[in-house]
Design an enzyme around this catalytic site. Sequence first.
Site, PDB file in Angstrom:
ATOM      1  N   ARG A 159       0.678  -1.126  -0.168  1.00 21.36           N
ATOM      2  CA  ARG A 159      -0.433  -0.006   0.212  1.00 21.36           C
ATOM      3  C   ARG A 159       0.622   1.196  -0.453  1.00 21.36           C
ATOM      4  NH1 ARG A 159      -0.164  -4.977   0.813  1.00 21.36           N
ATOM      5  NH2 ARG A 159       0.006  -4.211   3.061  1.00 21.36           N
ATOM      6  N   CYS A 202      -5.311  -3.618   8.142  1.00 18.61           N
ATOM      7  CA  CYS A 202      -4.211  -3.205   7.301  1.00 18.61           C
ATOM      8  C   CYS A 202      -4.832  -1.249   7.104  1.00 18.61           C
ATOM      9  CB  CYS A 202      -4.343  -3.378   6.150  1.00 18.61           C
ATOM     10  SG  CYS A 202      -3.049  -2.318   4.937  1.00 18.61           S
ATOM     11  N   LYS A 223       7.225  -7.703   9.445  1.00 19.94           N
ATOM     12  CA  LYS A 223       6.601  -8.681   8.332  1.00 19.94           C
ATOM     13  C   LYS A 223       7.125  -9.245   7.695  1.00 19.94           C
ATOM     14  CE  LYS A 223       3.733  -5.719   6.949  1.00 19.94           C
ATOM     15  NZ  LYS A 223       2.439  -5.769   5.732  1.00 19.94           N
ATOM     16  N   CYS A 274       0.140   1.300  12.102  1.00 19.56           N
ATOM     17  CA  CYS A 274       0.334  -0.295  11.268  1.00 19.56           C
ATOM     18  C   CYS A 274      -0.333  -1.042  11.950  1.00 19.56           C
ATOM     19  CB  CYS A 274       1.326   0.270  10.935  1.00 19.56           C
ATOM     20  SG  CYS A 274       1.883  -1.223  10.104  1.00 19.56           S
TER      21      CYS A 274
END
Length: 244
Positions: free
Chosen positions: A49, A83, A169, A200
């Site tokens: 994104r 998200c 991540k 986040c």
Amino acid sequence: MRKTIGILGGMGPEATAHFFSLIIKHTAAAKDQDHVPVLIYNLPQIPERTPAILGKGPSPVPLLRKGVRTLARAGADFIAVPCISAHAFLPDIQRASPVPILSLLDEALVDAKKKNPRLKRAGLLASTGTVRSGLFTKTFAKAGIEIMAPTDKEQAIVMEAVFGKRGVKAGYTEGRPKKLVLDVARRLIKRGAEAMIAGCTEIPLVLKDEDIPVPLIEPMQIAAQACIVKAGYRLKKGAPIHKS
């Protein structure tokens, strides 16, 4: 009437699993049958994104639209997208969705004001795309709350913690990623932040409410609780939210 929650995930998979675990954790249930029916579509092929927001990558909208349509066909009565940066594309997704989509940002604002009506300045820990998009700035401005973003140098630290080779991540939630995020949070607090927004969905995996001396506003946890109520189920009594 009880409803089925749809979760459009994969951004990233660990954040999706965490969101589902929050729904389980905060549901008042004495047995399996007391839990909320949930459909999860984990679609990690959705393009990143942040590059899309910055105009440097492919749009995630086609796959986001595919995701909501798939969940709706499967029987979801409404959908949550764990998200935050994907919310920059929420209007485009909503237009293609046959069912309502819950906004993590709107839910976070309602909860923040309920917990602390005097809140005026909140620090933001989020991806660069979310920071640059102004999503939280625009949403929280409705209640007169100023959003304090990290400096460019600090933002690079946050991105390293989340997207780095040994970042969240990549599956690392202890050690260096936690230290990096905590360091930036402390700097924002020192500059006057009265609360910290986990902007986040990976941030709550490394930063906890007890780690900092101000309330941690967790859109993931807040939205999970909102989903439970919206689905017609009860919240577990005494479930910890965050400091008031």
